[in-house]
Design an enzyme around this catalytic site. Structure first.
Site, short mmCIF file in Angstrom:
data_model
loop_
_atom_site.label_atom_id
_atom_site.label_comp_id
_atom_site.label_asym_id
_atom_site.label_seq_id
_atom_site.Cartn_x
_atom_site.Cartn_y
_atom_site.Cartn_z
N ALA A 171 0.78 -1.23 0.00
CA ALA A 171 0.00 0.00 0.00
C ALA A 171 0.82 1.29 0.00
O ALA A 171 0.31 2.33 -0.44
CB ALA A 171 -0.94 0.01 1.20
N ALA A 172 2.03 1.28 0.53
CA ALA A 172 2.78 2.53 0.67
C ALA A 172 3.03 3.18 -0.70
O ALA A 172 3.22 2.48 -1.69
CB ALA A 172 4.12 2.26 1.37
N PRO A 173 2.98 4.52 -0.75
CA PRO A 173 2.80 5.48 0.36
C PRO A 173 1.35 5.78 0.70
O PRO A 173 1.08 6.65 1.53
CB PRO A 173 3.50 6.73 -0.17
CG PRO A 173 3.24 6.68 -1.65
CD PRO A 173 3.30 5.21 -2.03
N GLY A 174 0.40 5.10 0.08
CA GLY A 174 -0.99 5.25 0.45
C GLY A 174 -1.86 5.97 -0.56
O GLY A 174 -3.04 6.20 -0.30
N CYS B 127 4.27 -0.62 -12.41
CA CYS B 127 4.75 0.59 -13.10
C CYS B 127 5.99 0.25 -13.93
O CYS B 127 7.00 0.96 -13.88
CB CYS B 127 5.04 1.71 -12.12
SG CYS B 127 6.27 1.30 -10.85
#
Length: 592
Positions: free
Chosen positions: A292-295, A507
């Site tokens: 999940a980071a950075p959210g 990505c």
């Protein structure tokens, strides 16, 4: 003879050489075997265009609006006012997305801020930038241009709008003082004698402005702008942090959003916004964001759910979990629960659960401390939506509510623990590099316990822009990335319930981490099928297969029909985005 002809006649060979030198025309380097692999996947001409696009930033910024706190129209008007009043875009030209041609103005008077034109993305705004620009690197008569050489990663940040910070400076001209105007160039890795790559610059190297200078020839065409030094040469290499050069002219001029409308907007790449929307989360559902980071995607999902339901956000880094919680608090989102957990260990074995009635997370609590550490009248502790205040006059223990759904479930935190955490915040990172505060660990979750799962997998990141070097990746390292992602995907399949949805995204432009993963998923799990995506902004996936000559490695990609169901974002397309890939899987009845 007219003035232009006179000027052309007056141009000296030295001036022409300088004009050719002080430009930005990077060429991305790849390992030969990787270049051949991508050329086979895309076609040689298309890959050449992709490679060129990767070395340049996108010419616009994509902003996602927090529609729980404001409307898209209201934020758009605020941004327009900020541009007019404060010049947050630094006086950049007003250009249409995808219409940059050598830095020329193509559409005078078009607003810098405008709405995203794609259906389903009504909460997205575009803020226009411009570039590449041809800059005039002036010098005093009889003197060479004063220069600063920065590292590749520093240069990539500067191209996205950052200043030059001290740790990024590798070399500097002699006799540079505070307030001097300097040209900023970048040192990119070059082949080393051991068949590896090296920068070949010792930090603190003195530049004399002559051809014997380090990286003199290699820096031709790698000038990213010029600025004013914020400290002298000796200061730059003496201190550990701070701004070294304040950029005044840039090859690419992109807007800055530092401290702008915090909580109301989030700067995010367009494909990342699309990925969250493709998941199609519904209010009241239980969602898992595995990496999940950075959210950014986590908060996007929460907003799409109207902050109703539960989002479990995972990361194996303490500080990154803190970043997720900080962003959620900034956006006033309460349905996000973040845990420190390696996504490869996210499935809890049934026999480890012990008691059937036990919940499938640790405690459901995540504690962060806030407040002024220098004037501690009360440390505010937030746990999900529950609060408690512990001041100097408070009792020896403080009650902390851990779950809105179970108001009777409470945990007692001693005043000594609060003081210890506060001291940690005052003293900064400890030996484990934690930034203060406390996050909850998790032992994993039971199978079939989530309605939808987003796996934005760690990857080779070969789609991120701008990228000035790609030689670190080999075919072997690319294969290792894909093996790691398959293990994560296996976890996602176990955690999602029958009838649920998995969205997989990366990505990178590497088909081995994208189409080959989809092929693996469909061949391994017969109850999975590719689902249609909305919004559909990117192009189709890659069809066919790749076989490495003289080796047994064979990589299968997609059929024509399957390729139409995924989204691939090409950095060289008119969308002008990062390289990105999205696949959506519908989960049928699982096999026993």
């Amino acid at each position: 003879m007219d003035s232009s002809a006179a000027a052309a006649a007056a141009t000296t060979p030295a001036a022409a050489a300088a004009a050719d030198r002080y430009t930005y025309s990077p060429r991305l380097r790849w390992q030969p075997e990787v270049e051949e692999y991508f050329a086979a996947a895309y076609g040689r001409n298309r890959f050449a265009r992709i490679s060129e696009a990767l070395a340049h930033p996108s010419c616009y910024s994509c902003i996602r609006v927090n529609t729980l706190k404001s409307s898209t129209d209201a934020v758009m008007q605020k941004l327009i006012n900020l541009v007019d009043q404060n010049g947050i875009c630094g006086g950049i030209n007003c250009l249409e997305i995808g219409q940059q041609k050598g830095g020329e103005k193509t559409h005078e008077g078009i607003s810098l801020v405008h709405k995203c034109p794609y259906p389903g993305l009504e909460n997205v705004l575009f803020v226009q930038g411009s570039g590449p620009h041809v800059l005039d690197y002036e010098s005093q008569p009889g003197q060479s241009v004063k220069e600063v050489i920065v590292s590749r990663k520093c240069a990539e940040s500067v191209l996205r709008g950052a200043q030059v910070y001290v740790p990024g400076v590798l070399a500097c001209s002699a006799h540079v003082e505070k307030g001097d105007k300097v040209a900023v160039s970048v040192a990119v890795e070059k082949p080393a004698d051991d068949n590896g790559w090296t920068v070949g610059i010792t930090r603190g190297t003195v530049l004399q402005g002559v051809q014997s200078d380090v990286h003199y020839e290699e820096r031709k065409g790698l000038y990213i702008g010029q600025g004013i030094t914020a400290m002298s040469r000796s200061g730059i290499f003496r201190v550990l942090h701070g701004v070294a050069v304040e950029m005044t002219e840039r090859v690419y001029r992109l807007p800055s959003f530092n401290d702008v409308l915090e909580g109301e907007i989030f700067l995010q790449n367009l494909p990342s916004v699309v990925a969250a929307n493709v998941l199609d989360p519904q209010p009241g559902e239980r969602i898992l964001d595995m990496c999940a980071a950075p959210g950014g995607k986590t908060t996007a999902i929460a907003i799409l759910m109207r902050d109703k339901g539960e989002i479990v956000a995972l990361d194996r880094s303490h500080n990154k979990v803190m970043d997720i919680l900080k962003l959620a608090a900034e956006m006033d989102l309460n349905c996000i629960k973040a845990y420190k957990l390696d996504a490869l260990k996210s499935v809890r074995k049934i026999n480890e659960a012990g008691n059937v009635g036990i919940t499938d997370n640790c405690t459901g609590a995540t504690v962060t401390l806030g407040g002024d550490s220098d004037n501690f009248t009360g440390a505010l502790t937030k746990v999900n939506a529950g609060f408690t205040k512990a001041g100097e006059d408070s009792s020896t223990t403080s009650v902390v509510q851990t779950d809105d759904q179970k108001p009777d479930a409470k945990r007692y935190v001693s005043k000594a623990v609060l003081r210890k955490n506060l001291r940690q915040m005052r003293n900064g990172p400890g030996r484990n590099n934690c930034s203060g505060g406390r996050v909850e660990n998790s032992k994993g979750f039971l199978p079939n316990s989530f309605d939808r799962v987003l796996l934005d997998a760690p990857c080779s990141a070969l789609g991120l822009r701008p990228r000035l070097f790609a030689g670190e990746e080999t075919l072997e390292s690319l294969r290792n990335h894909s093996k790691y992602q398959r293990k994560m995907f296996d976890q996602a399949v176990k955690l999602v319930r029958p009838g649920g949805v998995i969205v997989y995204s990366t990505c990178t432009i590497n088909p081995g981490e994208n189409e080959a993963l989809v092929r693996y998923a469909l061949d391994t799990y017969k109850f999975l099928s590719l689902g249609s995506q909305h919004p559909k902004v990117g192009g189709p996936g890659i069809v066919g297969s790749y076989k490495l000559s003289n080796q047994t490695y064979n990589e299968e990609w997609l059929t024509e029909h399957e390729a139409e169901l995924v989204q691939r974002f090409d950095p060289s397309s008119s969308l002008d985005t990062i390289g990105f890939f999205i696949a959506k899987f519908d989960v049928g009845q699982k096999e026993d």
